[in-house]
Design an enzyme around this catalytic site. Structure first.
Site, short mmCIF file in Angstrom:
data_model
loop_
_atom_site.label_atom_id
_atom_site.label_comp_id
_atom_site.label_asym_id
_atom_site.label_seq_id
_atom_site.Cartn_x
_atom_site.Cartn_y
_atom_site.Cartn_z
N ASP A 92 2.07 4.95 0.32
CA ASP A 92 0.90 4.57 -0.47
C ASP A 92 0.76 5.58 -1.61
O ASP A 92 0.37 6.73 -1.37
CB ASP A 92 -0.37 4.59 0.38
CG ASP A 92 -0.43 3.47 1.41
OD1 ASP A 92 0.62 2.85 1.70
OD2 ASP A 92 -1.54 3.21 1.93
N LYS A 154 -3.36 -1.80 -3.49
CA LYS A 154 -4.37 -1.26 -2.56
C LYS A 154 -5.61 -0.86 -3.35
O LYS A 154 -5.49 -0.32 -4.45
CB LYS A 154 -3.77 -0.07 -1.81
CG LYS A 154 -4.73 0.69 -0.90
CD LYS A 154 -3.99 1.82 -0.17
CE LYS A 154 -4.94 2.76 0.54
NZ LYS A 154 -4.24 3.87 1.21
N LYS A 183 -4.06 -4.48 0.18
CA LYS A 183 -4.65 -3.59 1.18
C LYS A 183 -6.05 -3.18 0.74
O LYS A 183 -6.23 -2.66 -0.36
CB LYS A 183 -3.77 -2.36 1.41
CG LYS A 183 -4.37 -1.36 2.42
CD LYS A 183 -3.40 -0.23 2.72
CE LYS A 183 -4.05 0.86 3.56
NZ LYS A 183 -3.12 1.97 3.88
#
Length: 224
Positions: A92, A154, A183
């Protein structure tokens, strides 16, 4: 949604600075017991998590350029590479918000592309920090991620003023279509909020309150 099904959406998260090795061991034990998709941890704890999660289906997710996204691109790429070598299975990374705000979209793209190349097939999620962006900036960032074929976009680091919103998740899903995962993370502490994010288009939930989420409880600890 059945709790076990919901558990597979969750990256069980511990990213605050004071987390100890014991905290990470507990996180891993909880992830195994509740069958969460992954643990999301800082890079220094990857070897420990790898040891704890050996012979389980729980994946190791880590964060790159976290939480500001303002590192040198070469450093982000190296951090991703080293994290994968250590055992990370999902990455991430934080987008460079300052470059977005400056309109330097070529730099934003190159930054993501460099980390994507360093990942060499390992799943990459790009954190947009949506609370700092306009809807137009969210769309543009998502379009770049879609064009580069990253794995996920995300919402948030969970370290800024706000986390995920249903509106931002819906906008991200609308922009990337079914090509990428979305996400939602930051401030998701109960089942109702998690389900609202999933219904808006989220395919992964980042939360430190994973147990409360799958058990239909409210977590008021104020964590990620």
């Amino acid at each position: 949604m059945h709790p076990q099904e919901l558990a597979k959406f969750i990256d069980h998260t511990a990213l605050t600075a004071e987390k100890t090795a014991q905290d990470i061991i507990k996180l891993c034990d909880e992830a195994i017991e509740n069958q969460f998709w992954s643990v999301c941890i800082n890079p220094c704890y990857i070897p420990l998590a790898k040891e704890k999660l050996a012979a389980t289906n729980v994946k190791i997710c880590t964060v790159i350029g976290f939480p500001l996204g303002a590192n040198l691109t070469s450093v982000k790429a190296f951090e991703a590479q080293e994290s994968i070598k250590a055992g990370a299975q999902e990455i991430d990374m934080v987008i460079n918000v300052g470059w977005i705000k400056s309109g330097e979209w070529d730099k934003v793209r190159s930054d993501i592309q460099a980390v994507l190349q360093a990942c060499n097939g390992t799943l990459l999620k790009v954190i947009l920090e949506t609370c700092l962006l306009t809807p137009d900036e969210i769309v543009k960032a998502c379009e770049i991620c879609r064009d580069l074929k990253v794995g996920f976009v995300k919402t948030s680091t969970g370290f800024n003023k706000d986390g995920a919103t249903v509106e931002d998740v819906a906008l991200m899903r609308q922009t990337v279509g079914d090509k990428l995962g979305v996400k939602a993370s930051g401030g998701i502490r109960d089942t109702e909020t998690a389900m609202a994010m999933i219904n808006a288009g989220a395919t992964r939930i980042g939360a430190s309150a994973g147990i409360a989420i799958i058990k239909g409880l409210q977590d008021n600890s104020g964590g990620y």
